[in-house]
Every structure is written in structure tokens, then in C-alpha cells.
Design an enzyme around this catalytic site. Structure first.
Site, PDB file in Angstrom:
ATOM      1  CG  ASP A 314      -0.289  -0.473   2.312  1.00  0.00           C
ATOM      2  OD1 ASP A 314       0.587  -1.152   2.651  1.00  0.00           O
ATOM      3  OD2 ASP A 314      -0.934  -0.011   3.506  1.00  0.00           O
ATOM      4  CD  GLU A 496       7.513   1.381   6.267  1.00  0.00           C
ATOM      5  OE1 GLU A 496       6.543   0.972   6.092  1.00  0.00           O
ATOM      6  OE2 GLU A 496       7.725   2.674   6.329  1.00  0.00           O
TER       7      GLU A 496
END
Length: 534
Positions: A314, A496
Site C-alpha cells: 500500500d 522500513e
């Protein structure tokens, strides 16, 4: 399973509206009513206050508000808001701060020791990212888990489903098998009580799952502790499979439009990502609401946004009709390569768990054959020699080249010739100084170029290795490890996602800043550090 479905229906109170044109009247309704506050989502509990806070962007990140703990009963908060909001001096932010406890970020203030190596830094981070077993707290959206677990870090204060497999790779290198077992027990607990593993252990994630890596987590622990691990989790694995295949019989028999995750194809029932909700995501309410308003309120769009979140990607141009812009998102129209490979892997593990059940294993083998047949006939791009996602509505491949193509290699679904084609394509187009980007598209979305992600490096490396392309696999691993270590040397952090094209720049895109911590980056780094030394 009946009890699990009933409980899931209860927990989905008012969160989902049945999309009647996609679900036949013979299917049990996905909507229900609930009077249990702890199982309701923030918008249900707070009414207009919730929308007002999120649309006014009281917090820069919408996830902050849904992670807040209410200091008072929700009815009291709603009453106070109704009484005060019309006052000329009313301050919405001050009201929120008076009625809610703001959650902390995880590890953002962790002080790196410059004298530590990257490996030592990751080892030191495990205690920072670990949460002990949860305690029920009134006014919290957290779904409590009975045993300790690792969170990703930053804004991600809860366990995340598919993240955890890649985190476990590092925990295994650190010898933390008790923690891996605890996390598996937590996921089995969620499956048994909720009916599936949610995106994360928050009430607002209950309508969706994430890429189904539970079977691979079980296989990982079994590698170290033996086949008894399969027996321990066999029932949970079967229940998870039933969640993903719910509606498969009806879809197949009626040859209807898709039901939930299941899509009828000439090869058999395949799977798509599908969130039960059709309202803005709680944690990204403003972003979803404004986008759908901008697109004149396309009815299906909220579900496509939510389903894109279930995919873990996403967002990415994989889900966009025009291959460029979020406004054309059509996630539920797509049969993804990675999801069906993952379910092939789950079926393979289930066969191992239920080898004494002849009828059940025969059905699983039939499904596995169907998935390979589908990939061969509908997802294989014969010109470029790669796997692509397939749009079942348009009856064509999406045309988007992504690292989803490596999943069939990881699960040994491809032929040697197909693996050779994919390896050649990756080497020619995807291989960058820091590893592999998620796609070749520069859209500004975080799951597109130039961003690289730890889980996709792992799937590519292991997949290539399993077909004899060890030199390319090693090259990718060495470049990714070097990039991780370069960023750590410059910033003292593991993050991340990474920019794999320009190693002097941070990754970008997405609905929030780059997060540090970071569970799956740490895990894959440790596993690949060991791999490159082999």
C-alpha cells in the site's frame, strides 16, 4: 469454524456493508450488530467526533488518533463533545488531549551506539521492539495477545502479520526461538478467536488480513525444532485456509462473480485481496475520504483502497488501472501472483500436516495444480518471460512488472525455463546498486521504484537460489546488505524501506514518513548477512 465465523461477524459490527452485487443471496451476510465496545472501531465508538478529528488533521498522522486510549467512557466523550463543540472558544485539539492518552512511537528515541556494528545494533534493538503479553485496557483499540511479540517500530506499535515472518528470520539468527514460538502462539490465538490473522492486532484492522505467511512461519520454526511444530499449529493453519477460501465452493459451483477472496477462473478458484469494509480506512480516514471525494465518490473505491492495504503493498501501481495514479485503483479486480503463490505454499504445508486425511489432501493437491495451471496460462508473459498479475474483469495481464514475479520461484511453482527468464529480466531491468526495486514504475508510491523492501529482497534471493541462479542471488544479497550498512553508518538506524538506486538518498512516497526500527529490515539483514558468508 462455525464459532469463529460467528465471532467474526460479531466483531465486524457496523464496519462492513455487504456488496450485494458481488455476494450471492445464499452467502451469510457479512454485517451484524455488536454491543461490545471493545470490539467496535473508533468511528463507531466516537461518531462525528472521529470524522471531525481526522478530517481536521488534529494529528499529522491519522493513525495516531486511532491508537489513542480513551480516558473516559465513550458515551461520556460523545456527550462532552456535543455539549462543547458549538462554543465559540472550542479547541478541538485541546478537547482530544483532555479526553485521550496519546500513544508513544517505538524506538524513534533509541540512541544508537556508534561503536556498535550493524549486527550488534540490531541485536540491541530486539528488546526495544518487544512487547510483553498485553493487558486489557478500557478505551484501547488494541486486540490483546497472550504472549510477547515484536512490533516493527515507529508508528507501528502493534504486531503486523506479514512483517512478522521476515522479523522471525532475524530472530532465528539471534537464537530467539522462544520468541518465535510465542508469536506463532499469538497468531494461532487470533485465528482461533477472530477467525483469521488481522492486518495488525487493532480493532480497526479486523476487516482484513495480510499476505498469508503463517504457514512459512510454522515451517521456519519446524526447520529448527522438528516436525512436531506442524502438529502444534495444524488446526490454526486449516482455519486460516478456510478464511481465504471462504466462498470457494459457491464461486466454483455457480460460476458467479467473486465471493470475498475467491474468484472463479477456467483453471479453478483463484484468490484476490479483499477487505470486508467499504468505508475509509480508520488509520487513513482523511486520505481515503478526500481521494474518493475527488473521484466523485466511486462506490467501489474504498474497498479497493482497503484491499490494497491487505496486500501489504500500500500502495503501488500494481493496483492502478492506468499504471500511474491512485485514483484508478482496482485492487479487487486483480488476481495477484504473490497471493496465489502464498496460498500454494499454505496448501503444501497443510498436506504435510494432514497426510493421513486422503480426501482433504487430494483436494489440496488439486488446488495446487490449478494455481500452477493458472500462472502458466494467464500470468506468464511469453514475450518478457515473467509472471504478471491478471485482471479478471478485463481478462488480461496488468502489464506491470513487479517483484511479485519471484514468489512462484520461492515456492517452486515455476519451470526451470521460467525461472531462467525471470532471472534474466531481473538482472537486465531490476538490479540496482542497492538491490531490487519493488516495480519499475516511478509513481511516487512507496511500493514502486526506486524503493526496495527487505521482504522482497528475501523472496527474490531465495527464489533465485532454488533454481540455481546463486550468483545473481548473492549479488542482490551483497548489495542489499551493503546498503543497509551504509544507511546505518550514516544515520545510526535501520529503516522500513530503502532507495536502491541512489544510495545517498532516503526512500520516499507513502502516507507517512520513513519509519525507523525496523522489524523486517532487521530480520532480513541478519538472515542475509549469514547468507552472504555461506
Amino acid at each position: 469454524m462455525v464459532r469463529s465465523i460467528a465471532l467474526l461477524a460479531l466483531m465486524l459490527a457496523l464496519a462492513c456493508k455487504t456488496e450485494k452485487k458481488e455476494i450471492q443471496s445464499t452467502v451469510v451476510s457479512e454485517t451484524a450488530t455488536s454491543e461490545s465496545p471493545e470490539l467496535q472501531t473508533p468511528d463507531q465508538l466516537l461518531g462525528e467526533l472521529f470524522a471531525d478529528v481526522q478530517l481536521a488533521q488534529v494529528f499529522e498522522d491519522g493513525k495516531t488518533f486511532v491508537d489513542c486510549r480513551a480516558k473516559y467512557p465513550y458515551e461520556t466523550i460523545r456527550t462532552n463533545y456535543a455539549a462543547q463543540k458549538t462554543n465559540s472558544e472550542f479547541d478541538l485539539r485541546a478537547f482530544v488531549l483532555a479526553h485521550f492518552e496519546i500513544p508513544p512511537s517505538i524506538t524513534s528515541d533509541f540512541k544508537s551506539d556508534p561503536n556498535r556494528s550493524a549486527v550488534e545494533h540490531v541485536e540491541a534493538l530486539w528488546p526495544e521492539l518487544q512487547r510483553q503479553s498485553d493487558v486489557d485496557q478500557n478505551g484501547s483499540t488494541l486486540i490483546t495477545l497472550p504472549k510477547p511479540y515484536i512490533v516493527p517500530g515507529g508508528r507501528f506499535r502493534e504486531v503486523y502479520y506479514w512483517d512478522s515472518y521476515f522479523t522471525m528470520l532475524g530472530l532465528a539468527e539471534s537464537g530467539k526461538f522462544d520468541l518465535i514460538r510465542n508469536m506463532l502462539d499469538n497468531f494461532a490465538h487470533l485465528i482461533q478467536t477472530v477467525g483469521h490473522i488481522p492486518n495488525g492486532n487493532r480493532s480497526y484492522y479486523i476487516t482484513r488480513s495480510q499476505p498469508p505467511f503463517f504457514s512459512q512461519m510454522v515451517a521456519l520454526l519446524a526447520k529448527y525444532e522438528g516436525n512436531s511444530v506442524y502438529s502444534t499449529y495444524k488446526e490454526a493453519l486449516r482455519t486460516e485456509y478456510e478464511f481465504w477460501m471462504d466462498g470457494a465452493d459457491l464461486t466454483s459451483q455457480l460460476n458467479t462473480k467473486p465471493i470475498k477472496h475467491c474468484v472463479s477462473t477456467p483453471s479453478g478458484v483463484m484468490n484476490r485481496y479483499y477487505d470486508l469494509g467499504d468505508t475509509p480506512r480508520q488509520e487513513s480516514y482523511r486520505e481515503d475520504y478526500e481521494l474518493v471525494q475527488e473521484m466523485n465518490g466511486r462506490a467501489k473505491m474504498y474497498r479497493d483502497l482497503r484491499s490494497g492495504a491487505e496486500s501489504g503493498w500500500d500502495y503501488t501501481t500494481r493496483w492502478f488501472a492506468d499504471g500511474k495514479t491512485m485514483g484508478t485503483i482496482e485492487t479487487t479486480d486483480i488476481i495477484p501472483v504473490d497471493l496465489n503463490a502464498l496460498l500454494f505454499g499454505l496448501e503444501e504445508v497443510l498436506i504435510r500436516c494432514y497426510s493421513d486425511d486422503v480426501a482433504y489432501t487430494a483436494a489440496l493437491k488439486t488446488s495446487m495444480k490449478s494455481r500452477k495451471d493458472f500462472l502458466e496460462k494467464y500470468s506468464w508473459n511469453t514475450n518478457d518471460k515473467v509472471f504478471e498479475d491478471f485482471n479478471w474483469v478485463k481478462q488480461q495481464q496488468t502489464g506491470i512488472k513487479s517483484l511479485a514475479m519471484v514468489y512462484p520461484l520461492f515456492f517452486k511453482m515455476a519451470t526451470q525455463e521460467q525461472a531462467d527468464g525471470i532471472a534474466a529480466y531481473l538482472r537486465k531491468y531490476f538490479l540496482k546498486p542497492g538491490g531490487l526495486p519493488a516495480t519499475l514504475n516511478y509513481s511516487g508510491q512507496q511500493w514502486d521504484a526506486p524503493n526496495g523492501w527487505a521482504p522482497l529482497q528475501w523472496m527474490a534471493i531465495k527464489g533465485l537460489d532454488r533454481y540455481g541462479h546463486s550468483d545473481l542471488a548473492k549479488t542482490i544479497a551483497e548489495r542489499w546488505v551493503a546498503l543497509n550498512e551504509k544507511v546505518y553508518a550514516n544515520t545510526g538506524k535501520f529503516v522500513e524501506k530503502y532507495n536502491v538506486e541512489d544510495m545517498t538518498l532516503e526512500a520516499g512516497g507513502g502516507e507517512y514518513p520513513v519509519q525507523d526500527g525496523f522489524g523486517w529490515s532487521n530480520g532480513v539483514y541478519l538472515a542475509l548477512k549469514a547468507y552472504v558468508k555461506e
